[in-house]
Design an enzyme around this catalytic site. Structure first.
Site: not given
Ligand code: TYD
Length: 142
Positions: A60
């Site tokens: 993303h």
């Molecule tokens: P995401 O940012 O999509 O993970 P990555 O990019 O590391 O693969 O986040 C995964 C899940 O965690 C999503 O449901 C949102 C949640 N999340 C939070 O609740 N707080 C946060 O600070 C972050 C980074 C993610």
């Protein structure tokens, strides 16, 4: 310094940050201060851990969020894409971070066993700030 490579000139705004290192026979120490070692005020810290072999994270971009990614333990790769140029970085030093400004697509993979990926972020979590569709990202950076 770490073995990671500097971003190419075209990768807009991305750069490596070397944190201070206090070397000591008892173990080394590094630290980070708001607006000094990081070009933003830190409002959130999160970390990835217990990552199974072969897993990929990220996938993303962020509309406004700035981040600084550090391999606190072990190693992993980050592939950055500013819409024009893509570059893979291997992070493997806890005293060296990769600054990622807004509107950069990132994917994180090649996690070593037991690695910990810590992220310093400029804003609280907000799903509305995410761009999770690659085509939308491409259209916005065209
Ligand atoms: P995401 O940012 O999509 O993970 P990555 O990019 O590391 O693969 O986040 C995964 C899940 O965690 C999503 O449901 C949102 C949640 N999340 C939070 O609740 N707080 C946060 O600070 C972050 C980074 C993610």
């Amino acid at each position: 310094m770490s073995t990671v490579q500097q971003p190419t000139a075209g990768l807009a705004g991305c750069h490596l940050v070397a944190f201070p290192r206090i070397e000591d026979r008892r173990g080394n120490l590094s630290f980070v201060e708001n607006d000094v070692h990081v070009p933003f005020a830190i409002q959130r810290v999160y970390w990835l851990y217990d990552v199974p072999g072969g897993a990929e994270r990220g996938g993303h971009a962020h509309r406004d969020l700035q981040q600084l990614v550090i391999a606190m333990s072990g190693s992993f790769d980050i592939v950055l894409d500013d819409g024009t140029i893509q570059q893979r970085f291997h992070l493997n030093r806890s005293y060296c971070g990769l600054y990622i400004p807004r509107m950069i697509w990132r994917e994180i993979d090649n996690f070593s066993s037991g690695s910990v990926c810590m992220v310093l972020a400029s804003k609280p979590y907000a799903e509305a700030d995410y761009i999770r569709d690659r085509d939308e990202f491409r259209a916005l950076t065209r």
